[in-house]
Design a protein around this motif. Sequence first.
Motif, PDB file in Angstrom:
ATOM      1  N   THR A   1       0.817  -1.210   0.000  1.00 15.22           N
ATOM      2  CA  THR A   1       0.000   0.000   0.000  1.00 15.22           C
ATOM      3  C   THR A   1       0.846   1.253   0.000  1.00 15.22           C
ATOM      4  N   ASP A   2       2.141   1.136   0.369  1.00 18.27           N
ATOM      5  CA  ASP A   2       3.026   2.289   0.373  1.00 18.27           C
ATOM      6  C   ASP A   2       3.532   2.628  -1.026  1.00 18.27           C
ATOM      7  N   VAL A   3       3.450   1.678  -1.934  1.00 10.64           N
ATOM      8  CA  VAL A   3       4.037   1.833  -3.259  1.00 10.64           C
ATOM      9  C   VAL A   3       2.958   2.158  -4.281  1.00 10.64           C
ATOM     10  N   GLU A   4       3.142   3.273  -4.974  1.00 11.46           N
ATOM     11  CA  GLU A   4       2.214   3.645  -6.041  1.00 11.46           C
ATOM     12  C   GLU A   4       2.786   3.096  -7.346  1.00 11.46           C
ATOM     13  N   HIS A   5       2.269   1.969  -7.776  1.00 11.80           N
ATOM     14  CA  HIS A   5       2.815   1.296  -8.946  1.00 11.80           C
ATOM     15  C   HIS A   5       2.496   2.077 -10.225  1.00 11.80           C
ATOM     16  N   THR A   6       3.472   2.138 -11.109  1.00  7.62           N
ATOM     17  CA  THR A   6       3.261   2.774 -12.402  1.00  7.62           C
ATOM     18  C   THR A   6       2.428   1.854 -13.284  1.00  7.62           C
ATOM     19  N   PRO A   7       1.266   2.309 -13.747  1.00  9.79           N
ATOM     20  CA  PRO A   7       0.440   1.429 -14.585  1.00  9.79           C
ATOM     21  C   PRO A   7       1.030   1.308 -15.994  1.00  9.79           C
ATOM     22  N   ILE A   8       0.845   0.167 -16.605  1.00 10.49           N
ATOM     23  CA  ILE A   8       1.290  -0.058 -17.975  1.00 10.49           C
ATOM     24  C   ILE A   8       0.240   0.496 -18.932  1.00 10.49           C
TER      25      ILE A   8
ATOM     26  N   SER B   1       4.977   4.405 -18.125  1.00  8.95           N
ATOM     27  CA  SER B   1       3.985   3.414 -18.547  1.00  8.95           C
ATOM     28  C   SER B   1       4.376   2.784 -19.885  1.00  8.95           C
ATOM     29  N   PHE B   2       5.008   3.585 -20.746  1.00  6.36           N
ATOM     30  CA  PHE B   2       5.480   3.081 -22.035  1.00  6.36           C
ATOM     31  C   PHE B   2       6.662   2.142 -21.832  1.00  6.36           C
ATOM     32  N   ARG B   3       7.522   2.490 -20.890  1.00  6.27           N
ATOM     33  CA  ARG B   3       8.708   1.664 -20.604  1.00  6.27           C
ATOM     34  C   ARG B   3       8.286   0.279 -20.084  1.00  6.27           C
ATOM     35  N   LYS B   4       7.246   0.255 -19.266  1.00  2.00           N
ATOM     36  CA  LYS B   4       6.739  -1.022 -18.769  1.00  2.00           C
ATOM     37  C   LYS B   4       6.126  -1.838 -19.912  1.00  2.00           C
ATOM     38  N   ALA B   5       5.444  -1.156 -20.823  1.00  6.76           N
ATOM     39  CA  ALA B   5       4.866  -1.856 -21.973  1.00  6.76           C
ATOM     40  C   ALA B   5       5.968  -2.430 -22.853  1.00  6.76           C
ATOM     41  N   CYS B   6       7.030  -1.660 -23.023  1.00  4.38           N
ATOM     42  CA  CYS B   6       8.171  -2.129 -23.817  1.00  4.38           C
ATOM     43  C   CYS B   6       8.758  -3.394 -23.200  1.00  4.38           C
ATOM     44  N   ALA B   7       8.948  -3.394 -21.884  1.00  4.51           N
ATOM     45  CA  ALA B   7       9.506  -4.559 -21.192  1.00  4.51           C
ATOM     46  C   ALA B   7       8.594  -5.771 -21.321  1.00  4.51           C
ATOM     47  N   THR B   8       7.306  -5.545 -21.129  1.00  8.54           N
ATOM     48  CA  THR B   8       6.333  -6.639 -21.194  1.00  8.54           C
ATOM     49  C   THR B   8       6.284  -7.259 -22.585  1.00  8.54           C
TER      50      THR B   8
ATOM     51  N   VAL C   1      15.867  -8.605 -21.670  1.00  5.24           N
ATOM     52  CA  VAL C   1      15.046  -7.435 -21.351  1.00  5.24           C
ATOM     53  C   VAL C   1      15.779  -6.536 -20.349  1.00  5.24           C
ATOM     54  N   ARG C   2      16.454  -7.146 -19.388  1.00  4.71           N
ATOM     55  CA  ARG C   2      17.240  -6.374 -18.407  1.00  4.71           C
ATOM     56  C   ARG C   2      18.268  -5.495 -19.116  1.00  4.71           C
ATOM     57  N   ASP C   3      19.022  -6.080 -20.039  1.00  7.49           N
ATOM     58  CA  ASP C   3      20.057  -5.331 -20.750  1.00  7.49           C
ATOM     59  C   ASP C   3      19.447  -4.294 -21.690  1.00  7.49           C
ATOM     60  N   TYR C   4      18.327  -4.633 -22.284  1.00 11.14           N
ATOM     61  CA  TYR C   4      17.645  -3.717 -23.208  1.00 11.14           C
ATOM     62  C   TYR C   4      17.218  -2.440 -22.480  1.00 11.14           C
TER      63      TYR C   4
ATOM     64  N   GLN D   1      11.880  -7.527 -13.489  1.00 11.53           N
ATOM     65  CA  GLN D   1      10.677  -8.329 -13.247  1.00 11.53           C
ATOM     66  C   GLN D   1       9.485  -7.470 -12.855  1.00 11.53           C
ATOM     67  N   THR D   2       9.734  -6.370 -12.137  1.00  9.31           N
ATOM     68  CA  THR D   2       8.644  -5.499 -11.709  1.00  9.31           C
ATOM     69  C   THR D   2       8.028  -4.742 -12.881  1.00  9.31           C
ATOM     70  N   TYR D   3       8.713  -4.709 -14.016  1.00 12.21           N
ATOM     71  CA  TYR D   3       8.215  -4.005 -15.200  1.00 12.21           C
ATOM     72  C   TYR D   3       7.333  -4.887 -16.072  1.00 12.21           C
ATOM     73  N   ILE D   4       7.367  -6.185 -15.834  1.00 15.76           N
ATOM     74  CA  ILE D   4       6.701  -7.124 -16.731  1.00 15.76           C
ATOM     75  C   ILE D   4       5.347  -7.557 -16.171  1.00 15.76           C
ATOM     76  N   GLU D   5       4.295  -7.326 -16.939  1.00 17.23           N
ATOM     77  CA  GLU D   5       2.940  -7.737 -16.549  1.00 17.23           C
ATOM     78  C   GLU D   5       2.458  -8.776 -17.559  1.00 17.23           C
ATOM     79  N   VAL D   6       2.574  -9.995 -17.157  1.00 17.74           N
ATOM     80  CA  VAL D   6       2.328 -11.093 -18.100  1.00 17.74           C
ATOM     81  C   VAL D   6       0.869 -11.255 -18.504  1.00 17.74           C
ATOM     82  N   ASP D   7      -0.084 -10.651 -17.752  1.00 17.20           N
ATOM     83  CA  ASP D   7      -1.489 -10.818 -18.178  1.00 17.20           C
ATOM     84  C   ASP D   7      -1.920  -9.815 -19.220  1.00 17.20           C
TER      85      ASP D   7
END
Length: 315
Positions: free
Chosen positions: A144-151, A272-279, A291-294, A304-310
Amino acid sequence: MKINRKNQGWLQQYLDNCSKQNKSIHTIKNYRSDLEKYLCWYEITYSSPISAKHKNTIEHYKDFLLNGGIVIKRPNFFQKLLFFRKTKEISLIQKALSNNSAKRHLSSLKNFYEYLKQTHEDHSKLFLINPVKEKIHGIKLKDTDVEHTPIIPYEQWRNLIESTYRTRERLILLLLYWAGLRLSELTQLRFSNFDEKRKTIKVIRKGGYIHEFSPQRFDEIIKNVQFLMKDAKSDFIFTNYVGKCLSTRSMYSLIKKLLRINKCDERLGPHSFRKACATNLYKKTKDLLLVRDYLNHHDAKVTQTYIEVDQTPMH
């Protein structure tokens, strides 16, 4: 409160070094704010430069940040006598911070002390150790302390890119979504950073080193770059009205404006774009280290926190 001359000098050296490492103006501003608060607290509490050793200093400061409070420095007898009048008390008021904010403060402090340690180790014993210890002074964050960046969802991305007609703005969106660039990296891009034959981009990463890599959809990106190059008056791709590269703040405002005009989720931002790129890249390759190196992460756990597999994969 005026900071001790020695402390002020060390702080300025550190901030100058951050600037040389191409850290953003916003980041340096945050460092200054965090560290000036700490230095004021330290001087009121101990009446000495930070090179002096005091037991449990960081633990006390951590409590001050998390619980809030007031620290007061009262003039001693000789100070009153020297000025022949009643010298004013100096106080520092702190509101209780969230775990996330306090963690950021301590992270700034750790980096500052690490810089002092490394720059003094060859000629001085002033900063032999970094007093900020993660295991001792770390702050555990609840979800609850962390405001996650939405993809950014694929449908919103598709509507956004299809309704953006200006070449400069389209290029910004393409570089965010397919290359996963950070704001500071985007603003520093030059035409000369692109190699059409090798299909690569050279990017100034965190720390100032050059990273050359092949972005996804390079052919689409380079067409927009070449179109802008025809009328360019500077080697910088994204410039302001006087020909200098855009600041990260201006770039952030431009991206948020594009999102707002296209009625995208108001929580979306450049990251949000960066997370989409990673996913998208992970779904395509199933290779976390690639993906880490990219994305230029040092730790795959961060990646791993950038990747939303669903999320629906990009076509």
